[in-house]
Write a protein that holds these residues in place. Structure first.
Motif, mmCIF file in Angstrom:
data_model
loop_
_atom_site.group_PDB
_atom_site.id
_atom_site.type_symbol
_atom_site.label_atom_id
_atom_site.label_comp_id
_atom_site.label_asym_id
_atom_site.label_seq_id
_atom_site.Cartn_x
_atom_site.Cartn_y
_atom_site.Cartn_z
ATOM 1 N N VAL A 103 49.299 -2.653 -2.928
ATOM 2 C CA VAL A 103 48.298 -2.616 -3.998
ATOM 3 C C VAL A 103 46.899 -2.743 -3.405
ATOM 4 N N ALA A 104 46.718 -3.667 -2.504
ATOM 5 C CA ALA A 104 45.403 -3.874 -1.884
ATOM 6 C C ALA A 104 45.014 -2.712 -0.978
ATOM 7 N N ALA A 117 51.467 2.953 14.056
ATOM 8 C CA ALA A 117 52.371 2.080 14.800
ATOM 9 C C ALA A 117 51.813 0.663 14.875
ATOM 10 N N ALA A 118 50.508 0.550 15.051
ATOM 11 C CA ALA A 118 49.882 -0.766 15.187
ATOM 12 C C ALA A 118 49.604 -1.435 13.849
ATOM 13 N N ALA A 119 49.100 -0.693 12.886
ATOM 14 C CA ALA A 119 48.649 -1.292 11.626
ATOM 15 C C ALA A 119 49.541 -0.980 10.435
ATOM 16 N N GLY A 120 50.408 0.004 10.568
ATOM 17 C CA GLY A 120 51.228 0.447 9.450
ATOM 18 C C GLY A 120 52.000 -0.644 8.736
ATOM 19 N N PRO A 121 52.728 -1.500 9.455
ATOM 20 C CA PRO A 121 53.485 -2.552 8.773
ATOM 21 C C PRO A 121 52.601 -3.509 7.974
ATOM 22 N N ALA A 122 51.460 -3.875 8.517
ATOM 23 C CA ALA A 122 50.556 -4.783 7.800
ATOM 24 C C ALA A 122 49.964 -4.112 6.570
ATOM 25 N N VAL A 123 49.592 -2.858 6.703
ATOM 26 C CA VAL A 123 49.020 -2.101 5.587
ATOM 27 C C VAL A 123 50.075 -1.904 4.495
ATOM 28 N N ALA A 124 51.272 -1.511 4.886
ATOM 29 C CA ALA A 124 52.345 -1.280 3.918
ATOM 30 C C ALA A 124 52.809 -2.570 3.258
ATOM 31 N N GLY A 125 52.584 -3.695 3.904
ATOM 32 C CA GLY A 125 52.987 -4.980 3.350
ATOM 33 C C GLY A 125 52.185 -5.401 2.135
ATOM 34 N N GLU A 126 51.027 -4.796 1.938
ATOM 35 C CA GLU A 126 50.153 -5.083 0.793
ATOM 36 C C GLU A 126 49.770 -3.760 0.124
ATOM 37 N N LYS A 185 44.247 2.918 -1.242
ATOM 38 C CA LYS A 185 43.414 4.012 -0.734
ATOM 39 C C LYS A 185 43.775 4.343 0.712
ATOM 40 N N LEU A 186 43.939 3.341 1.537
ATOM 41 C CA LEU A 186 44.286 3.560 2.939
ATOM 42 C C LEU A 186 45.654 4.229 3.071
ATOM 43 N N LEU A 187 46.614 3.797 2.273
ATOM 44 C CA LEU A 187 47.943 4.415 2.298
ATOM 45 C C LEU A 187 47.891 5.874 1.835
ATOM 46 N N THR A 188 47.083 6.154 0.833
ATOM 47 C CA THR A 188 46.954 7.514 0.316
ATOM 48 C C THR A 188 46.297 8.428 1.347
ATOM 49 N N VAL A 189 45.246 7.953 1.980
ATOM 50 C CA VAL A 189 44.533 8.753 2.976
ATOM 51 C C VAL A 189 45.414 9.025 4.189
ATOM 52 N N THR A 190 46.093 8.006 4.705
ATOM 53 C CA THR A 190 46.936 8.227 5.877
ATOM 54 C C THR A 190 48.125 9.129 5.542
ATOM 55 N N ASP A 191 48.648 9.022 4.332
ATOM 56 C CA ASP A 191 49.728 9.915 3.914
ATOM 57 C C ASP A 191 49.249 11.364 3.889
#
Length: 53
Positions: free
Chosen positions: A25-26, A14-23, A29-35
């Motif tokens: 490619v960068a 909820a806090a970091a998801g939009p910022a993380v999803a906004g980039e 790894k974080l998107l894969t782990v949280t998924d």
């Protein structure tokens, strides 16, 4: 902005998801782990509770 730490994946996303999803490619790894944690649960990578910041 100050850092906040939690073991709660939903609170982290909820806090970091939009910022993380906004980039995607960068942050691949974080998107894969949280998924994986969302799909397989908090013990997807072992018995220690995940810690998010």
């Amino acid at each position: 902005m100050t850092w906040t730490f939690t073991h709660d994946l939903a609170a982290y996303l909820a806090a970091a998801g939009p910022a993380v999803a906004g980039e995607p490619v960068a942050n691949t790894k974080l998107l894969t782990v949280t998924d994986a944690l969302e799909r397989r649960g908090p013990d997807a990578y072992g018995s220690a509770k995940p810690f998010f910041g």
